[in-house]
Design a protein around this motif. Sequence first.
Motif, PDB file in Angstrom:
ATOM      1  N   LEU B 117       2.553 -15.342  -2.294  1.00  0.00           N
ATOM      2  CA  LEU B 117       1.962 -13.878  -2.097  1.00  0.00           C
ATOM      3  C   LEU B 117       2.196 -13.401  -3.510  1.00  0.00           C
ATOM      4  O   LEU B 117       1.467 -12.458  -3.947  1.00  0.00           O
ATOM      5  CB  LEU B 117       2.831 -13.136  -1.247  1.00  0.00           C
ATOM      6  N   ALA B 118       3.318 -13.733  -4.326  1.00  0.00           N
ATOM      7  CA  ALA B 118       3.606 -13.073  -5.739  1.00  0.00           C
ATOM      8  C   ALA B 118       2.499 -13.224  -6.420  1.00  0.00           C
ATOM      9  O   ALA B 118       1.935 -12.908  -7.334  1.00  0.00           O
ATOM     10  CB  ALA B 118       4.953 -13.542  -5.909  1.00  0.00           C
ATOM     11  N   ASP B 119       1.961 -14.709  -6.372  1.00  0.00           N
ATOM     12  CA  ASP B 119       0.886 -15.124  -7.381  1.00  0.00           C
ATOM     13  C   ASP B 119      -0.154 -14.622  -7.044  1.00  0.00           C
ATOM     14  O   ASP B 119      -1.205 -14.158  -7.820  1.00  0.00           O
ATOM     15  CB  ASP B 119       1.022 -16.660  -7.122  1.00  0.00           C
ATOM     16  N   ALA B 120      -0.403 -13.993  -5.858  1.00  0.00           N
ATOM     17  CA  ALA B 120      -1.687 -13.338  -5.349  1.00  0.00           C
ATOM     18  C   ALA B 120      -1.303 -12.018  -5.542  1.00  0.00           C
ATOM     19  O   ALA B 120      -2.564 -11.354  -5.150  1.00  0.00           O
ATOM     20  CB  ALA B 120      -2.030 -13.812  -4.052  1.00  0.00           C
ATOM     21  N   GLY B 121      -0.311 -11.236  -6.063  1.00  0.00           N
ATOM     22  CA  GLY B 121      -0.218 -10.046  -6.227  1.00  0.00           C
ATOM     23  C   GLY B 121      -0.155  -9.411  -4.881  1.00  0.00           C
ATOM     24  O   GLY B 121      -0.609  -8.002  -4.539  1.00  0.00           O
ATOM     25  N   LEU B 122       0.328  -9.914  -3.953  1.00  0.00           N
ATOM     26  CA  LEU B 122       0.427  -9.457  -2.544  1.00  0.00           C
ATOM     27  C   LEU B 122       1.693  -9.270  -2.194  1.00  0.00           C
ATOM     28  O   LEU B 122       2.639  -9.871  -2.412  1.00  0.00           O
ATOM     29  CB  LEU B 122      -0.452 -10.366  -1.425  1.00  0.00           C
ATOM     30  N   SER B 123       2.113  -8.174  -1.223  1.00  0.00           N
ATOM     31  CA  SER B 123       3.452  -8.175  -0.586  1.00  0.00           C
ATOM     32  C   SER B 123       2.950  -7.688   0.665  1.00  0.00           C
ATOM     33  O   SER B 123       2.043  -7.058   1.080  1.00  0.00           O
ATOM     34  CB  SER B 123       4.305  -7.117  -1.173  1.00  0.00           C
ATOM     35  N   GLN B 124       4.281  -7.453   1.731  1.00  0.00           N
ATOM     36  CA  GLN B 124       4.183  -7.229   3.016  1.00  0.00           C
ATOM     37  C   GLN B 124       3.856  -5.805   3.165  1.00  0.00           C
ATOM     38  O   GLN B 124       4.450  -4.990   2.278  1.00  0.00           O
ATOM     39  CB  GLN B 124       5.472  -7.467   3.694  1.00  0.00           C
ATOM     40  N   ASP B 140      -3.232 -13.775   7.219  1.00  0.00           N
ATOM     41  CA  ASP B 140      -3.789 -12.662   6.587  1.00  0.00           C
ATOM     42  C   ASP B 140      -4.073 -13.481   5.135  1.00  0.00           C
ATOM     43  O   ASP B 140      -5.096 -13.344   4.684  1.00  0.00           O
ATOM     44  CB  ASP B 140      -2.901 -11.648   6.290  1.00  0.00           C
ATOM     45  N   ARG B 144      -7.883 -14.541   3.135  1.00  0.00           N
ATOM     46  CA  ARG B 144      -8.217 -14.169   1.835  1.00  0.00           C
ATOM     47  C   ARG B 144      -8.518 -15.477   0.936  1.00  0.00           C
ATOM     48  O   ARG B 144      -9.247 -15.389   0.099  1.00  0.00           O
ATOM     49  CB  ARG B 144      -7.074 -13.462   1.312  1.00  0.00           C
TER      50      ARG B 144
END
Lengths: 821, 200
Positions: B117-124, B140, B144
């Motif tokens: 998620l961090a690599d994808a720039g995502l968070s909860q 989710d 993506r």
Amino acid sequence: MTTRRSVLKGLAASATASLLGPSVLTRAAQAATSSEGTWHITGSHWGAVKALVKGGKVVEVKPLEDDPRPTDMVKGIKGLIYNPSRIKYPMARADWLDKRENADRTTRGDNRFVRVTWDEALDLFHEELERVQTTYGPSGLFAGATGWRQTGQFHSCINHMNRAVSMHGNYVKKAGDYSTGAGQTILPYVLGSTEVYSQGTSWPVILENSKNVVFWASDPVKNLQVGWTCETHESLPYFDELRDKIAAGEINAISVDPVRTKTQKHIGGDQLYINPMTDVAFMLGIAHTLYSEDLHDKEFIDVYALGFDQFIAYVMGKGEDSIEKTPEWAAEICGISADQIRDFARMIASERTQLVFGWSVQRQQHGEQPYWMGAIIATMTGQVGLPGGGISYSHHYSGVGVPQTGANMPGAFPLNLDLGKVPEHDSSNFNGASSVIPVARWVDMLLNPGGKIQHNGHEVTFPDVRMCVFTGCNPWHHHQDRNKMRKAFQSLETVITVDYSWNATCRHSDLVLPACTQFERNDIDTYGAYSNTGVIAMRKLVDPLYHSKTDFEIFTALCDRFGRAKEYSRGMTEMQWVEQMYEDTRASNTGNFEMPAFADFWEEGLVRFGRGTDWVRHADFREDPELNALGTPSGFIEISSRTIEKFGYDDCGAHPKWMEKIERSHGGPKSDKFPIWLQSCHPDQRLHSQMCESDDYRESYAVAGREPAWISPQDAAERGIEDGDIVRVFNDRGQLLAGAKVSDDYAPGVVRIYEGAWYGPVDASIGALDTYGDPNTLTLDVGSSKLAQATSANTCLVQIEKFEGDAPAVTSFGGPVEVTL
Amino acid sequence: MNDVLEIGHRQICHWFAGLLVREINQTQFDAYLSGAADPLFEQLQTLCDVSAERVSFSGTLLEVKGEATPQLRSLAADFAALFLLDGPTSALPYASLYIGENGTMFGAPHQDMIARLADAGLSQALEANEPADHIAFMLDYLGRLLEADPSGQVAGNFVNDSFAPWIDSFEARVIAAKTEFQFYPVIVRVLCRYLRALKR
């Protein structure tokens, strides 16, 4: 892989879109994380620990370097934090949520819960408090049960619950506790204080002066692994010194116990086996020997004690029963020879003898009697108040015996309302019932509203309780007779529990609120409950998991429902409280013990006050019994008690007596049907029920996935049981499965299943088989006597058989259950 | 109001994620009764045969509709028993529970998802501090990946590495669990068929 897509338009698009809901992920800047992680110090019942936090997770926990004897239980801490049994969200029992007081109460425990929001949960909590206060008044609410809350002086959940619920209204409270109920009631009449929670003679003094150390149903090497506050384990190295002195012939140690204890195996010395629950008979035989052989200290008795004549008349057969309590009389009951009794009496009278009593022996029917008799034996030797002599009831507890520094320790979050404040519902009308009940009788209270019992010189009328609130407390572990509890819980309209794991109390509740663990909040604690060795910073290791909250947040939000949040919190945050508690401690120690500024303390994690001062229990009384009188009615040791005599109880009279139990092994009542005595003492590898859910650690001691049932080779062989077998343990009150551990540490007719094993019945029915091995499925729920009305858990007979067939899966815990695909 | 909705893998995954992370509300239930899930099932059918489950799903919707308990209470209790509690009645939707450090939460799969998620720039986007290996986050994220790489190669590898080791056990526990309705067991069966179809 298909790449075809379909496109919806208009109402169809809207309808389908409504099924998708918001995304669970969002765009976010990448947070910097340390690849090395950070070590933090925090405290616990299991000692001070260092935790490595990496990527927002506790990845390693190890004891602090200066812990001289870390407990193995530190291995279980990670499994406690990251256990699948964690309560993740506020949950309400489905049927109760719709129907509240009209819900079906027979389905409690069947796991039909639904998630509610925190706002909904706290509104429900408040609405139920309101409903009960306005419908039934304060007698409708019981919020008195408390237990071994997580450590931390600020977040102590007992204080938070009591303060918050007290702000709303009055309620039924409890007296006493399960650990020491009989002892803490009888000893103030005999020695002037509870003794069970008192500092004892310092270990260096005992090691220097005692010639005999008698561990009477006491296993400190097992029990000193945990402490009420952050445990230092400084007491345990003294047992190494004791072991060396025993080996060198300088000290003689005897363990009076039906079981060869961990302590005895560590220090060496001898075990004196006597039949379970016959200690008083044994002690009466000792008293007879001391008196008849003129070994008792007449001068000491004359100066420091009252009521000896009345007692000794009973011993010599001149009392109401006209039975002389000779060693021969006692031997018949105790299962040892009369000569062994005489030899023991001569031994303790001939040289300096420190008697060290444990607590299990008073958790039985008539549990007041062995403690009273112990004090009399110590008095007859004339050694009370001498260095290395006399009696202790606490050396297995929280580091008692470690010299105390004298430093002041942090206070706690206030338990009660602030001065001058009154509850929202200030009625004190308990409808003719009592506002305080002896804690171990609360299930009787539920089953018998309006019923009357005697308790410590008073009549208690059971209130008609409709609602219970529990926090940091697991009565479905510590109370006796599960099937009786199941019936009792059907009388309750509402049960609300705040905890962090799905134990059996949560499962039998209507509303369950998730508190975070102590590792997810900031706090401050005493380092060494009796030694006052230091003050420890409890750094939050990770944020509260799932949707759990601190007790402070939960109860502040509850008080907000009736407009008193600011009064509750005094308008302060968690860290403001922690800092103030530290600064108050620092100020109170000014001039005596130097403490750094708060910021430095918080960074360093621990401030120590050095070695304490040696001390001798009751020495001041011995030095001047008038100036330093005991807290008894007379100020002296009361061998006989006029106060108790006036109560007129048939099960606790003017002086200790031998009274047969309602059930007793080794030829006693009911032993023909259920021949084995079940001992349910404090566990070796958990703290009561805490950490039982820690799966990996539990597997290190479980047998075939069940709680061990320790059994003698003879009993096992007679039943065709081998080590590792699953066994069914049962009596007329219930049944459980356990894993057999065959050990010659156990005498024939004795089985041990440690208390704290999580209750996991096969279903919600009364009488259901417990799948893991909770001994309180089997124990007897009667008061110790009319005096203390304490637990009688160790008065319990059972039968054991090898379990044949497919054993049902354990239902007590979360985590994966193996499935066949 | 959405005037146009494209139904692809992203939406399928989004749908499953929502179903397994929060209880359905009355609006959603009414939408199911009106056939709003039909396009999702049809899309799934292009990848794997879910016709039998679709029939079961329709049947269980009618059973729930006939339930006297208000506000979908029984369905919410089924959700809790499966995904929120623990013990023998549950099938907690966290990878760590099945393949991590001996059944503890926040294990290696959580750490793996944190990194992804961090690599994808995502968070909860949830209020709660849930482990990153909750199946909803993984789904989710999968949606993506599928959207970004229609060939499905990256997503297939992710399914192989992160779902395949545990979804059989998860599905078995869901099916074995005690629920009043088959709503969630059917959904999980459909999900597992879908994930198996995505495996490389």
